[in-house]
Motif scaffolding. Structure first.
Motif, mmCIF file in Angstrom:
data_model
loop_
_atom_site.group_PDB
_atom_site.id
_atom_site.type_symbol
_atom_site.label_atom_id
_atom_site.label_comp_id
_atom_site.label_asym_id
_atom_site.label_seq_id
_atom_site.Cartn_x
_atom_site.Cartn_y
_atom_site.Cartn_z
ATOM 1 N N MET A 1 2.044 -1.961 12.290
ATOM 2 C CA MET A 1 2.574 -0.806 12.274
ATOM 3 C C MET A 1 3.736 -0.574 10.442
ATOM 4 O O MET A 1 4.603 -1.480 11.196
ATOM 5 C CB MET A 1 2.800 0.270 13.147
ATOM 6 N N THR A 2 2.959 -0.028 9.821
ATOM 7 C CA THR A 2 4.995 -0.512 8.497
ATOM 8 C C THR A 2 4.459 1.307 8.030
ATOM 9 O O THR A 2 4.012 2.260 8.548
ATOM 10 C CB THR A 2 3.741 -0.633 7.136
ATOM 11 N N GLY A 3 5.741 1.035 6.935
ATOM 12 C CA GLY A 3 5.783 2.329 6.919
ATOM 13 C C GLY A 3 6.307 2.286 5.069
ATOM 14 O O GLY A 3 6.625 0.605 4.948
ATOM 15 N N SER A 4 6.132 3.345 4.350
ATOM 16 C CA SER A 4 6.485 3.396 3.486
ATOM 17 C C SER A 4 7.822 4.862 2.781
ATOM 18 O O SER A 4 7.247 6.438 3.412
ATOM 19 C CB SER A 4 5.279 3.717 2.226
ATOM 20 N N ARG A 5 8.963 4.383 2.237
ATOM 21 C CA ARG A 5 9.666 5.353 1.980
ATOM 22 C C ARG A 5 9.397 6.336 0.789
ATOM 23 O O ARG A 5 9.108 4.953 -0.084
ATOM 24 C CB ARG A 5 11.012 5.179 2.060
ATOM 25 N N ILE A 6 9.497 7.260 0.343
ATOM 26 C CA ILE A 6 8.458 7.843 -1.106
ATOM 27 C C ILE A 6 10.374 9.057 -1.017
ATOM 28 O O ILE A 6 11.008 9.245 0.266
ATOM 29 C CB ILE A 6 8.213 8.116 -1.459
ATOM 30 N N PRO A 7 10.906 9.725 -2.118
ATOM 31 C CA PRO A 7 11.573 10.284 -2.997
ATOM 32 C C PRO A 7 11.448 11.762 -1.444
ATOM 33 O O PRO A 7 12.137 12.517 -0.792
ATOM 34 C CB PRO A 7 11.885 10.993 -3.942
ATOM 35 N N ALA A 8 10.336 11.447 -1.157
ATOM 36 C CA ALA A 8 9.886 12.709 -0.552
ATOM 37 C C ALA A 8 9.727 12.874 1.086
ATOM 38 O O ALA A 8 9.806 13.754 1.875
ATOM 39 C CB ALA A 8 8.967 13.291 -1.060
ATOM 40 N N GLY A 9 9.961 11.913 1.392
ATOM 41 C CA GLY A 9 9.267 11.305 3.086
ATOM 42 C C GLY A 9 9.508 10.105 2.758
ATOM 43 O O GLY A 9 8.850 8.859 2.281
ATOM 44 N N LYS A 10 8.724 9.844 4.156
ATOM 45 C CA LYS A 10 8.105 7.950 5.101
ATOM 46 C C LYS A 10 6.739 8.835 5.185
ATOM 47 O O LYS A 10 6.772 9.614 5.930
ATOM 48 C CB LYS A 10 9.088 7.826 6.425
ATOM 49 N N ALA A 11 6.319 7.586 5.352
ATOM 50 C CA ALA A 11 5.432 7.792 6.076
ATOM 51 C C ALA A 11 4.305 6.935 6.790
ATOM 52 O O ALA A 11 5.133 5.078 6.166
ATOM 53 C CB ALA A 11 3.746 8.086 4.899
ATOM 54 N N CYS A 12 4.004 6.968 8.345
ATOM 55 C CA CYS A 12 3.916 5.435 8.630
ATOM 56 C C CYS A 12 2.296 5.786 8.419
ATOM 57 O O CYS A 12 1.754 6.281 8.851
ATOM 58 C CB CYS A 12 4.895 6.043 10.029
ATOM 59 N N LEU A 13 1.823 4.141 8.978
ATOM 60 C CA LEU A 13 0.630 3.291 8.540
ATOM 61 C C LEU A 13 0.322 2.372 9.996
ATOM 62 O O LEU A 13 0.974 1.656 10.457
ATOM 63 C CB LEU A 13 -0.205 2.893 7.536
ATOM 64 N N SER A 14 -0.953 3.144 10.735
ATOM 65 C CA SER A 14 -1.110 2.237 11.930
ATOM 66 C C SER A 14 -2.882 2.015 11.190
ATOM 67 O O SER A 14 -3.648 1.795 12.564
ATOM 68 C CB SER A 14 -1.149 2.503 13.255
ATOM 69 N N PRO A 15 -2.625 0.746 10.975
ATOM 70 C CA PRO A 15 -3.810 0.709 10.701
ATOM 71 C C PRO A 15 -4.764 -0.529 11.632
ATOM 72 O O PRO A 15 -3.899 -1.799 12.773
ATOM 73 C CB PRO A 15 -4.443 0.173 9.277
ATOM 74 N N ILE A 16 -5.751 -0.830 11.783
ATOM 75 C CA ILE A 16 -6.210 -1.923 12.699
ATOM 76 C C ILE A 16 -7.376 -2.656 11.319
ATOM 77 O O ILE A 16 -8.037 -2.285 10.867
ATOM 78 C CB ILE A 16 -8.070 -1.411 13.498
ATOM 79 N N ALA A 17 -6.911 -3.805 11.531
ATOM 80 C CA ALA A 17 -7.348 -4.788 10.680
ATOM 81 C C ALA A 17 -8.252 -6.363 10.941
ATOM 82 O O ALA A 17 -7.049 -6.877 11.963
ATOM 83 C CB ALA A 17 -6.381 -5.890 9.633
ATOM 84 N N GLY A 18 -9.406 -5.540 10.885
ATOM 85 C CA GLY A 18 -10.226 -7.154 11.324
ATOM 86 C C GLY A 18 -10.657 -8.156 11.631
ATOM 87 O O GLY A 18 -10.329 -8.584 9.811
#
Length: 157
Positions: A1-18
């Motif tokens: 899981m990773t997250g990216s913070r921008i001025p509007a807030g934070k988005a978290c990503l939970s990918p499955i990488a094959g």
């Protein structure tokens, strides 16, 4: 899981990488890093398995990967869980490499001022679809991860 913070807030990503081409078959995005966000990535990835596919998965050690609902999804789909030891990065190298490319190609160097969190998540989704379906990789004989898996017969019909 990773997250990216921008001025509007934070988005978290939970990918499955094959490991077969590094294709991310599923990637839930949310503003909160919790089990409800992480769990949909498993069924999304399982829908793309070929007949009889029971891959080994190497989740991180986050609590969402030990949540009963998450382990139930693994059991129902025949996924073999292989949790790495604390500080053992080789088990998650494919995903960490994917996160690095994502941040270099998509996130860093962009001015996210004025972009809402919803717009950011839509742009992230578009990037991930491009990465999976269009972006070619030299180690895949200059095919996209989707084309590589399709050529190997690793995709469900």
């Amino acid at each position: 899981m990773t997250g990216s913070r921008i001025p509007a807030g934070k988005a978290c990503l939970s990918p499955i990488a094959g490991c077969s081409g590094g294709m991310p078959p599923s990637w839930p995005v949310s503003t909160s890093p919790d089990a409800e966000m992480a769990s949909p990535s498993l069924p999304g990835a399982c829908r793309r398995l070929g007949e009889g596919g029971h891959p080994r998965i190497r989740p991180d050690r986050g609590c969402h990967c030990r949540w009963p609902g998450w382990t139930r999804i693994c059991d129902e789909n025949g996924l073999v869980r292989s949790m790495p030891g604390k500080g053992c990065s080789p088990g998650s190298a494919r995903c960490e490499g994917f996160f690095g490319r994502l941040k270099i190609e998509f996130f860093h160097g962009c001015d996210w001022a004025g972009v809402t969190i919803e717009e950011f998540m839509d742009m992230l989704d578009a990037y991930l679809r491009w990465h999976r379906d269009v972006r070619t990789k030299g180690d895949l004989d200059y095919r996209s991860p989707m084309q590589y898996r399709r050529d190997l017969g690793l995709l469900a019909a």
